[in-house]
Design a protein around this motif. Sequence first.
Motif, PDB file in Angstrom:
ATOM      1  N   TRP A 131      30.395  55.736  62.704  1.00 26.47           N
ATOM      2  CA  TRP A 131      31.404  56.610  62.063  1.00 26.47           C
ATOM      3  C   TRP A 131      31.991  55.901  60.855  1.00 26.47           C
ATOM      4  N   ARG A 132      32.351  54.647  61.018  1.00 25.93           N
ATOM      5  CA  ARG A 132      33.000  53.896  59.927  1.00 25.93           C
ATOM      6  C   ARG A 132      32.054  53.743  58.742  1.00 25.93           C
TER       7      ARG A 132
ATOM      8  N   ARG B  83      43.327  57.413  60.253  1.00 27.98           N
ATOM      9  CA  ARG B  83      44.243  57.045  61.334  1.00 27.98           C
ATOM     10  C   ARG B  83      45.690  57.055  60.834  1.00 27.98           C
TER      11      ARG B  83
ATOM     12  N   PHE C 236      43.434  63.664  66.993  1.00 30.96           N
ATOM     13  CA  PHE C 236      42.759  62.927  68.067  1.00 30.96           C
ATOM     14  C   PHE C 236      43.176  63.417  69.457  1.00 30.96           C
TER      15      PHE C 236
ATOM     16  N   ASN D 256      34.224  56.764  71.558  1.00 35.20           N
ATOM     17  CA  ASN D 256      33.328  57.093  70.431  1.00 35.20           C
ATOM     18  C   ASN D 256      31.875  56.963  70.830  1.00 35.20           C
TER      19      ASN D 256
ATOM     20  N   ASP E 172      32.734  61.682  68.205  1.00 35.50           N
ATOM     21  CA  ASP E 172      32.283  61.353  66.848  1.00 35.50           C
ATOM     22  C   ASP E 172      31.199  62.325  66.384  1.00 35.50           C
TER      23      ASP E 172
ATOM     24  N   CYS F 182      34.094  64.295  65.292  1.00 32.59           N
ATOM     25  CA  CYS F 182      35.216  63.734  64.524  1.00 32.59           C
ATOM     26  C   CYS F 182      34.617  63.405  63.157  1.00 32.59           C
TER      27      CYS F 182
HETATM   28  C1  GZL Z   1      38.312  58.229  64.198  1.00 33.47           C
HETATM   29  C2  GZL Z   1      37.989  56.820  63.766  1.00 33.47           C
HETATM   30  C3  GZL Z   1      37.333  56.089  64.877  1.00 33.47           C
HETATM   31  C4  GZL Z   1      35.983  56.669  65.275  1.00 33.47           C
HETATM   32  C5  GZL Z   1      35.258  55.432  65.648  1.00 33.47           C
HETATM   33  O1  GZL Z   1      38.838  58.950  63.119  1.00 33.47           O
HETATM   34  O2  GZL Z   1      39.162  56.134  63.387  1.00 33.47           O
HETATM   35  O3  GZL Z   1      37.099  54.754  64.438  1.00 33.47           O
HETATM   36  O4  GZL Z   1      36.038  57.603  66.317  1.00 33.47           O
HETATM   37  C6  GZL Z   1      35.683  54.507  64.529  1.00 33.47           C
HETATM   38  O5  GZL Z   1      33.862  55.563  65.719  1.00 33.47           O
HETATM   39  O6  GZL Z   1      35.387  53.200  64.803  1.00 33.47           O
END
Ligand code: GZL
Length: 324
Positions: free
Chosen positions: A48-49, A123, A141, A230, A258, A278
């Motif tokens: 994701w990152r 976040r 979330f 995740n 994710d 996500c």
């Molecule tokens: C969610 C994100 C999270 C993901 C992970 O928006 O901050 O951080 O779900 C990532 O995969 O590491």
Amino acid sequence: MFKKSLIAVAAASMLTLTACGGTGSAAGNAGTDKITMGFAQVGAESGWRTANTKSVQESAKKAGIDLKFSDAQQKQENQIKAIRSYIQQKVDVIAFSPVVESGWDTVLKEAKTAKIPVILTDRAVDSTDKTLYKTFLGSDFVEEGKKAGTWLVDESKSATDTVNIVEIQGTTGSAPANDRKEGFEEAIKANPKLKIIASQSGDFTRSGGKQVMEAFLKNNPDIDVVFAHNDDEGLGAIEAIEAAGKVPGKDIKIVTIDAVKDGMTALSNGKINYIVECSPMLGDQLMDLAKKVIAGESVPERVVTEETTFTQEQAKQVLASRPY
Ligand code: GZL
């Protein structure tokens, strides 16, 4: 820098009116009206990152925004250092994804004093002072956790015995870990047979998910479900489950969050049972918000990203077209 170039132009016009003389040239984009953004990324801990970083970098290029980028290797002190360096460089706007929710007020007050607007992306922070940032762009979330829990409640309607759940949490203290846990627990209350028998952080990484699942399997003989915060943790759990001679997706059901390529592949292969999306594709919205903030336009305090959910069948249909 955008701001400095306006001052430079004003100073230059003043100077030409009264006398010749150079103006202090701004570091970076001297004399241009290009916006400079300082972006403090969490790290590179998950698929994701990686997709989120690519989205931010590509969108900045498309928007003609000069991006200064840093990777904090999931350490808050590195993100704070990066924000301070952006303040010293007098960037036009700062954006970051806070690795954890707490401990940001001091550095955000420094940015405010320096009159550099801040945008939270991905976040959130737990600061009560909403003037410390212009907007928060990212997923809900709690809703993601609720979607995962609601799927399990539906899945377990006919269960006669207790359904033993193990939870692999995200990074301790992070908004997604705190909120996904809250939402999941809220949803599963609907079925008292659903019990979380163990819960531990895998730090959103594949290796973390594998290590935590190995410990869970050693200490809990009859696990029915894994809720991983995740995909990467879920993929690590699959490795541990298979090493223990069990079949992921059948002997032990897995629900994750994710919907990155590797997670969706495991879902379409039946090793994961359900994924809550996500979206990491926040770049375009972030650059649009940055331009509005710098232009002095009002922006919403909160921008929630659109996302959906996937079953195994749905994953098979969309896998080939997934952008990340
Ligand atoms: C969610 C994100 C999270 C993901 C992970 O928006 O901050 O951080 O779900 C990532 O995969 O590491």
